[in-house]
Design a protein around this motif. Structure first.
Motif, PDB file in Angstrom:
ATOM      1  N   ASN A  45      23.617  56.003  -0.645  1.00 47.51           N
ATOM      2  CA  ASN A  45      25.038  56.100  -0.313  1.00 47.51           C
ATOM      3  C   ASN A  45      25.587  57.467  -0.682  1.00 47.51           C
ATOM      4  OD1 ASN A  45      25.222  53.478   0.674  1.00 47.51           O
ATOM      5  ND2 ASN A  45      25.586  52.625  -1.367  1.00 47.51           N
ATOM      6  N   ASP A  46      24.723  58.493  -0.689  1.00 47.34           N
ATOM      7  CA  ASP A  46      25.156  59.822  -1.104  1.00 47.34           C
ATOM      8  C   ASP A  46      25.885  60.590   0.004  1.00 47.34           C
ATOM      9  OD1 ASP A  46      23.084  60.534   0.604  1.00 47.34           O
ATOM     10  OD2 ASP A  46      21.801  61.327  -0.965  1.00 47.34           O
ATOM     11  N   GLY A  47      25.963  60.019   1.217  1.00 48.81           N
ATOM     12  CA  GLY A  47      26.655  60.672   2.322  1.00 48.81           C
ATOM     13  C   GLY A  47      25.869  61.765   2.995  1.00 48.81           C
ATOM     14  N   LEU A  48      24.617  61.950   2.612  1.00 50.06           N
ATOM     15  CA  LEU A  48      23.817  63.051   3.146  1.00 50.06           C
ATOM     16  C   LEU A  48      23.006  62.683   4.381  1.00 50.06           C
ATOM     17  CD1 LEU A  48      22.501  64.539  -0.230  1.00 50.06           C
ATOM     18  CD2 LEU A  48      24.469  65.263   1.129  1.00 50.06           C
ATOM     19  N   THR A  49      23.185  61.488   4.904  1.00 49.03           N
ATOM     20  CA  THR A  49      22.420  61.063   6.071  1.00 49.03           C
ATOM     21  C   THR A  49      23.284  61.123   7.325  1.00 49.03           C
ATOM     22  OG1 THR A  49      22.958  58.745   5.691  1.00 49.03           O
ATOM     23  CG2 THR A  49      20.924  59.568   4.702  1.00 49.03           C
ATOM     24  N   PRO A  50      22.663  61.412   8.477  1.00 47.42           N
ATOM     25  CA  PRO A  50      23.434  61.506   9.713  1.00 47.42           C
ATOM     26  C   PRO A  50      23.986  60.173  10.205  1.00 47.42           C
ATOM     27  CG  PRO A  50      21.124  62.048  10.104  1.00 47.42           C
ATOM     28  CD  PRO A  50      21.281  61.786   8.646  1.00 47.42           C
ATOM     29  N   ARG A  51      23.356  59.073   9.821  1.00 45.72           N
ATOM     30  CA  ARG A  51      23.812  57.733  10.198  1.00 45.72           C
ATOM     31  C   ARG A  51      23.833  56.855   8.959  1.00 45.72           C
ATOM     32  NH1 ARG A  51      20.044  56.453  15.477  1.00 45.72           N
ATOM     33  NH2 ARG A  51      21.014  57.948  16.889  1.00 45.72           N
ATOM     34  N   GLU A  52      24.763  55.946   8.918  1.00 40.06           N
ATOM     35  CA  GLU A  52      24.842  55.005   7.803  1.00 40.06           C
ATOM     36  C   GLU A  52      23.571  54.163   7.752  1.00 40.06           C
ATOM     37  OE1 GLU A  52      26.512  53.480   4.482  1.00 40.06           O
ATOM     38  OE2 GLU A  52      27.531  54.940   5.757  1.00 40.06           O
ATOM     39  N   ALA A 115      22.733  63.398  22.650  1.00 38.78           N
ATOM     40  CA  ALA A 115      24.110  62.906  22.532  1.00 38.78           C
ATOM     41  C   ALA A 115      24.668  63.041  21.119  1.00 38.78           C
ATOM     42  CB  ALA A 115      24.178  61.448  22.967  1.00 38.78           C
ATOM     43  N   TYR A 116      23.807  63.394  20.133  1.00 38.67           N
ATOM     44  CA  TYR A 116      24.301  63.477  18.762  1.00 38.67           C
ATOM     45  C   TYR A 116      25.389  64.547  18.651  1.00 38.67           C
ATOM     46  CZ  TYR A 116      24.694  63.889  13.750  1.00 38.67           C
ATOM     47  OH  TYR A 116      25.195  63.921  12.476  1.00 38.67           O
ATOM     48  N   GLY A 117      26.497  64.165  18.064  1.00 39.71           N
ATOM     49  CA  GLY A 117      27.613  65.084  17.858  1.00 39.71           C
ATOM     50  C   GLY A 117      28.709  64.963  18.882  1.00 39.71           C
ATOM     51  N   GLN A 118      28.551  64.074  19.852  1.00 38.51           N
ATOM     52  CA  GLN A 118      29.560  63.960  20.899  1.00 38.51           C
ATOM     53  C   GLN A 118      30.592  62.874  20.619  1.00 38.51           C
ATOM     54  OE1 GLN A 118      27.621  63.989  24.714  1.00 38.51           O
ATOM     55  NE2 GLN A 118      26.914  66.074  24.423  1.00 38.51           N
ATOM     56  N   SER A 119      30.252  61.890  19.822  1.00 41.79           N
ATOM     57  CA  SER A 119      31.250  60.855  19.491  1.00 41.79           C
ATOM     58  C   SER A 119      32.139  61.363  18.350  1.00 41.79           C
ATOM     59  CB  SER A 119      30.571  59.552  19.074  1.00 41.79           C
ATOM     60  OG  SER A 119      30.047  59.660  17.753  1.00 41.79           O
ATOM     61  N   LYS A 125      31.028  63.194  10.928  1.00 45.99           N
ATOM     62  CA  LYS A 125      29.843  63.262  10.071  1.00 45.99           C
ATOM     63  C   LYS A 125      29.262  64.677  10.057  1.00 45.99           C
ATOM     64  CE  LYS A 125      26.988  61.317   7.331  1.00 45.99           C
ATOM     65  NZ  LYS A 125      27.406  60.767   6.056  1.00 45.99           N
ATOM     66  N   VAL A 126      29.249  65.348  11.196  1.00 40.49           N
ATOM     67  CA  VAL A 126      28.738  66.717  11.267  1.00 40.49           C
ATOM     68  C   VAL A 126      29.525  67.626  10.327  1.00 40.49           C
ATOM     69  CG1 VAL A 126      28.607  68.761  12.765  1.00 40.49           C
ATOM     70  CG2 VAL A 126      27.703  66.570  13.566  1.00 40.49           C
ATOM     71  N   ILE A 127      30.830  67.518  10.346  1.00 40.73           N
ATOM     72  CA  ILE A 127      31.673  68.331   9.460  1.00 40.73           C
ATOM     73  C   ILE A 127      31.350  68.033   7.993  1.00 40.73           C
ATOM     74  CG2 ILE A 127      34.049  68.700   8.665  1.00 40.73           C
ATOM     75  CD1 ILE A 127      34.872  68.296  11.645  1.00 40.73           C
ATOM     76  N   ILE A 133      25.471  69.953   3.101  1.00 38.52           N
ATOM     77  CA  ILE A 133      24.073  70.365   3.280  1.00 38.52           C
ATOM     78  C   ILE A 133      23.906  71.876   3.427  1.00 38.52           C
ATOM     79  CG2 ILE A 133      22.004  70.098   4.719  1.00 38.52           C
ATOM     80  CD1 ILE A 133      22.740  67.546   3.276  1.00 38.52           C
ATOM     81  N   GLU A 134      24.781  72.507   4.197  1.00 38.27           N
ATOM     82  CA  GLU A 134      24.586  73.935   4.459  1.00 38.27           C
ATOM     83  C   GLU A 134      24.493  74.783   3.188  1.00 38.27           C
ATOM     84  OE1 GLU A 134      25.784  76.483   8.153  1.00 38.27           O
ATOM     85  OE2 GLU A 134      27.461  76.505   6.710  1.00 38.27           O
TER      86      GLU A 134
END
Length: 163
Positions: A45-52, A115-119, A125-127, A133-134
């Motif tokens: 639950n660290d928030g570092l994954t692209p999907r829950e 399609a990743y990043g379009q919803s 999540k990307v932000i 991560i960056e």
């Protein structure tokens, strides 16, 4: 033989750089594809994954084999995965591609074939991932390139620093 990792957040141009390197005759592999990566379940639950509850990771045996046994003088690989640090012992140079958030979000909204990043949820999540991560990627990078310039210019600069 050099092993060069090109990494960065979604939308920074990793795949485009790999395509341009291949076009120029270099051995280059995009690891952010189903051939080299896969989704795994996670309880983190660290928030570092692209999907829950899911994370995109490199297929360890396949990537390790590629890095160890490919005979190219210079092998470029690209991707960004939670488990990529496990391969740093086989990588000589780490290139970080970066761009401002607005540029990344625009690229993600225009991309085709992924399609990743379009919803709206993906973009949120990307932000979040850029913020978390960056900075970690930057710490392990040998070089960083801002990809707001034409892709050919970015590749020219990468080649000048690595080959």
């Amino acid at each position: 033989m050099k092993r060069i990792l090109i990494t960065g957040m979604s939308g920074t141009g990793k795949s485009s750089v790999i395509v341009e390197l291949i076009r120029r005759g270099y051995q280059a592999v995009d690891l952010d594809t189903p051939e080299w990566s896969h989704w795994v379940s996670t309880v983190s639950n660290d928030g570092l994954t692209p999907r829950e509850g899911q994370d995109w990771v490199w297929k360890e045996e396949a990537v390790r084999h590629l890095l160890r046994h490919n005979k190219a003088e210079n092998l470029f690989v690209s991707g960004c995965a939670e488990n990529m640090t496990q391969f740093y012992d086989l990588i000589d140079i780490v290139i970080l591609l970066s761009a401002p958030r607005d540029t990344i979000l625009e690229r993600l909204s225009l991309r085709s074939g992924n399609a990743y990043g379009q919803s709206l949820e993906d973009r949120r999540k990307v932000i979040e991932l850029i913020d978390m991560i960056e900075p970690m990627l930057r710490q392990s990078a040998t070089f960083e390139f801002d990809t707001q310039q034409p892709i050919a210019t970015t590749v020219d600069e990468i080649i000048a620093k690595t080959v």
